[in-house]
Every structure is written in C-alpha cells, then in structure tokens.
Design an enzyme around this catalytic site. Structure first.
Site, mmCIF file in Angstrom:
data_model
loop_
_atom_site.group_PDB
_atom_site.id
_atom_site.type_symbol
_atom_site.label_atom_id
_atom_site.label_comp_id
_atom_site.label_asym_id
_atom_site.label_seq_id
_atom_site.Cartn_x
_atom_site.Cartn_y
_atom_site.Cartn_z
ATOM 1 N N ASP A 1 4.272 -6.277 13.399
ATOM 2 C CA ASP A 1 5.402 -5.489 12.888
ATOM 3 C C ASP A 1 5.060 -4.004 12.813
ATOM 4 O O ASP A 1 5.715 -3.240 12.125
ATOM 5 C CB ASP A 1 5.840 -6.023 11.517
ATOM 6 C CG ASP A 1 4.804 -5.751 10.426
ATOM 7 O OD1 ASP A 1 3.734 -5.186 10.727
ATOM 8 O OD2 ASP A 1 5.069 -6.113 9.259
ATOM 9 N N ASP B 1 15.334 6.409 12.830
ATOM 10 C CA ASP B 1 14.294 6.259 11.810
ATOM 11 C C ASP B 1 13.016 6.964 12.265
ATOM 12 O O ASP B 1 12.376 6.553 13.244
ATOM 13 C CB ASP B 1 14.032 4.771 11.558
ATOM 14 C CG ASP B 1 13.183 4.546 10.315
ATOM 15 O OD1 ASP B 1 12.347 5.422 9.993
ATOM 16 O OD2 ASP B 1 13.347 3.493 9.685
ATOM 17 N N HIS C 1 7.536 -3.153 9.956
ATOM 18 C CA HIS C 1 6.952 -3.289 8.616
ATOM 19 C C HIS C 1 7.793 -2.623 7.529
ATOM 20 O O HIS C 1 7.820 -3.105 6.386
ATOM 21 C CB HIS C 1 5.538 -2.697 8.622
ATOM 22 C CG HIS C 1 4.701 -3.159 7.469
ATOM 23 N ND1 HIS C 1 4.241 -4.450 7.366
ATOM 24 C CD2 HIS C 1 4.244 -2.510 6.369
ATOM 25 C CE1 HIS C 1 3.536 -4.580 6.251
ATOM 26 N NE2 HIS C 1 3.519 -3.420 5.626
ATOM 27 N N ASP D 1 11.190 -1.872 7.923
ATOM 28 C CA ASP D 1 12.516 -2.522 7.899
ATOM 29 C C ASP D 1 12.528 -3.637 6.863
ATOM 30 O O ASP D 1 13.562 -3.929 6.258
ATOM 31 C CB ASP D 1 12.833 -3.157 9.260
ATOM 32 C CG ASP D 1 13.053 -2.139 10.365
ATOM 33 O OD1 ASP D 1 13.380 -0.982 10.057
ATOM 34 O OD2 ASP D 1 12.899 -2.526 11.541
ATOM 35 N N SER E 1 3.904 -6.563 2.130
ATOM 36 C CA SER E 1 2.678 -5.956 2.646
ATOM 37 C C SER E 1 1.471 -6.335 1.781
ATOM 38 O O SER E 1 1.185 -7.513 1.604
ATOM 39 C CB SER E 1 2.884 -4.432 2.737
ATOM 40 O OG SER E 1 1.836 -3.819 3.427
ATOM 41 N N HIS E 2 0.797 -5.350 1.180
ATOM 42 C CA HIS E 2 -0.323 -5.668 0.288
ATOM 43 C C HIS E 2 0.168 -6.393 -0.974
ATOM 44 O O HIS E 2 -0.614 -7.013 -1.703
ATOM 45 C CB HIS E 2 -1.060 -4.366 -0.086
ATOM 46 C CG HIS E 2 -2.432 -4.594 -0.649
ATOM 47 N ND1 HIS E 2 -3.226 -3.570 -1.088
ATOM 48 C CD2 HIS E 2 -3.151 -5.726 -0.855
ATOM 49 C CE1 HIS E 2 -4.371 -4.061 -1.547
ATOM 50 N NE2 HIS E 2 -4.354 -5.366 -1.414
ATOM 51 N N LEU F 1 0.848 -1.192 0.000
ATOM 52 C CA LEU F 1 0.000 0.000 0.000
ATOM 53 C C LEU F 1 0.883 1.242 0.000
ATOM 54 O O LEU F 1 1.855 1.315 0.735
ATOM 55 C CB LEU F 1 -0.888 -0.017 1.259
ATOM 56 C CG LEU F 1 -1.817 1.155 1.484
ATOM 57 C CD1 LEU F 1 -2.907 1.201 0.431
ATOM 58 C CD2 LEU F 1 -2.446 1.063 2.872
#
Ligand code: CA
Length: 310
Positions: free
Chosen positions: A254, A235, A276, A278, A107-108, A41
């Site tokens: 995550d 970060d 997520h 990383d 992810s997506h 996404l």
C-alpha cells in the site's frame, strides 16, 4: 433574561413532544462496546482541526457508535505505545462503565492494539488491524539498512523524524509524550516485528500470507488492507507513497506496508484499491472515487462487530 430562558426551555420541551425521537436514528454501527481508534506512526488526533481519522469518528457516531480517538506517542516502540494505550483503555472503561472495548488500529496502531489485547484480553472485545504493520515494513528495513544506527546520516534521519513527531504531538496537544523514532523504526522493521510476534503471537497468521486465528483468549481478530499507491491525482501524498513502495521490489503493498504483512486474524480483504493513507480517508478525503469509500469500510466493520454482539 430569565423569562427569555424559560421561553426557550418551554419551546424546546414542546418541540420534543411534537417531534418525538427520530425514527431514522441510525443504529447500523451501534456496537455494544465503545470503539477506540489508535493511530499509526506520526499519528495525531488532529492538527489545526484536521483529524487523523478523516471523517471516520463522526460517521461512526452518526450510525450509533460510541467512539474514542486515542493519542499515543507518534513515534515510539510498540510496547511503549501499547502501555500508553492500555492506560487509556482502562480510563475509557472507567468513564463509560463498559466492560470491554473494540480496538481499531491503523499502521503501527495494528501492533499497538495487539499488545493491549495480548496483555489484557479481558478488556478487549475485538482487534481490527487496518493496513497494519504486523510482520514489519520493507520501508523501515530500508531506512534502517541504508542508515544503520550510529552513522551520521542515521542520526540526521532520526533527528528529523523525532522533530516531526514532536511537532505533531505538540500541535495535537500532547507535547509531553516521549518520542523515539529509532525505536519506532526498529519496531516496524521485519526483524523487530518478528521478535514482537514471538512474544505476542495472537492472531498473527503462521503462514506467509494466510488468515490468523479468528479468536484468541476471547478476543476477535480482523484485518483489512489495500494494494494501491496512486489513487487520486489531486492527493499530494500519492507520489511519496509511490516512491516508498519501491522498497517492496514489486510485491503487493500500500506504499508503506506489504499486503501479507497486514494480515491478521480474519482477513476481510487485502486488495482494496487504497494506499496507506487512503485507509484513514486521507488526505482530506482524497481517495479512489470509484472504489468503496474507506469510511464505509469502518461502518461495515462496526456493523460486523455489532452482529457478533461486541
Ligand atoms: Ca489518498
């Protein structure tokens, strides 16, 4: 001018004779089939020179892999993104003459590559889901639950999300891809994911948090994920992921995806000290410096696929 060119050419040819193909040319990640990276996404191939897959394609190529970085709609339903990817896979196969591709989705991108493997298994050698939203995300549930479709706050939310997604597509040179943030959120919700899994169950674990089938319709299925939020104090995205992780009410995640939701096929690991972002070596390589580098995980996976003859 012509003479100069000839001199360069001669020098180059002589150099080629003197210095043969380097013996150190690496083949660690040299898979039989091209590797196609599929973003999540709000994904993009690059913005102002910053890649989504930070330093990952180059590293794989340096190890001998042929790598394509795909661009599908940043925010849209899994099916819409999947159809876009299917078309691009066909184009890659036509361009390379390869018979199949190795799909890696973040992810997506996880469900997106599963869609292609489900509808065209003959074109896919393997599916690797990285921090994939295979059984939905509590964050999407909260977004949809707090602001149900039709309410003012939801329409503002959708406008902002659509605007951001369009901006990302514009910056990455794909301004014409259709964006639909609400469709994306519904696809990424638990109920939306379960409905998708009923239609496309390949590789999805039938237990709550186990392994799925290692191979379905000739396609190998793999996954990995992490279970950290704050991994690098430099970060700026870590605090955001810490906030979004509250949606999971203490269950391992995550920051954006629950650990068990990320399971697919053979689970390589579900407990890397990675959040997520990383997982795609973001932001700009700011990850846990004491853990295995995320780039290494992709190289290892390419080597695993190579070992399987894929
Ligand atoms: Ca990071």
């Amino acid at each position: 001018m012509k003479t100069l060119r000839w001199k360069f050419l001669t020098a180059f040819l002589l150099a080629s004779l003197v210095f043969p193909a380097p013996s150190w040319a690496n083949t660690y990640a040299k898979t039989k089939y091209p590797i196609v990276l599929v973003h999540g996404l709000f994904g993009f191939d690059s913005i102002a020179g910053v890649e989504y897959w930070y330093d990952i394609p180059e590293s794989l190529r340096a190890e001998g892999a042929t790598v394509y970085v795909d661009t599908v709609s940043a925010a849209n339903s899994t099916q819409v993104r999947g159809e876009q990817l299917l078309l691009q896979v066909q184009q890659i196969l036509a361009a390379t003459g390869a018979q199949k591709v190795n799909l890696i989705g973040h992810s997506h991108g996880g469900p997106t590559i599963r869609y292609v493997a489900a509808v065209a298994p003959n074109l896919v050698a393997s599916v690797t889901s990285v921090n994939g939203v295979n059984k939905g995300s509590a964050v999407a549930d909260v977004l949809l639950g707090v602001a149900p479709p039709g309410s003012l706050s939801n329409s503002i939310l959708v406008s902002v999300a659509n605007g951001l997604a369009s901006l990302i597509d514009f910056l990455s040179g794909s301004p014409t891809l259709p964006e639909n943030a609400l469709a994306a959120a519904q696809s990424l919700s638990t109920s939306g994911s379960l409905a998708f899994n009923k239609l496309y169950p390949q590789g999805v674990p039938t237990s709550a948090c186990g392994n799925g089938d290692a191979q379905v319709n000739g396609v190998y299925y793999f996954s990995w994920t992490g279970k950290a939020q704050v991994t690098n104090i430099l970060d700026i995205t870590d605090p955001f992921l810490t906030l979004s992780s509250l949606a999971f009410a203490g269950a391992p995640n995550d920051g954006l995806v629950g650990t068990c939701s990320a399971h697919l096929g053979t689970v390589i690991s579900d407990s890397y000290p990675q959040n997520h972002l990383d997982a795609v070596n973001q932001l700009l390589g700011l990850v846990d410096i004491f853990a295995t580098n995320p780039v290494t995980l992709y190289e290892n996976q390419a080597n695993r696929l190579k070992g399987l003859g894929l």
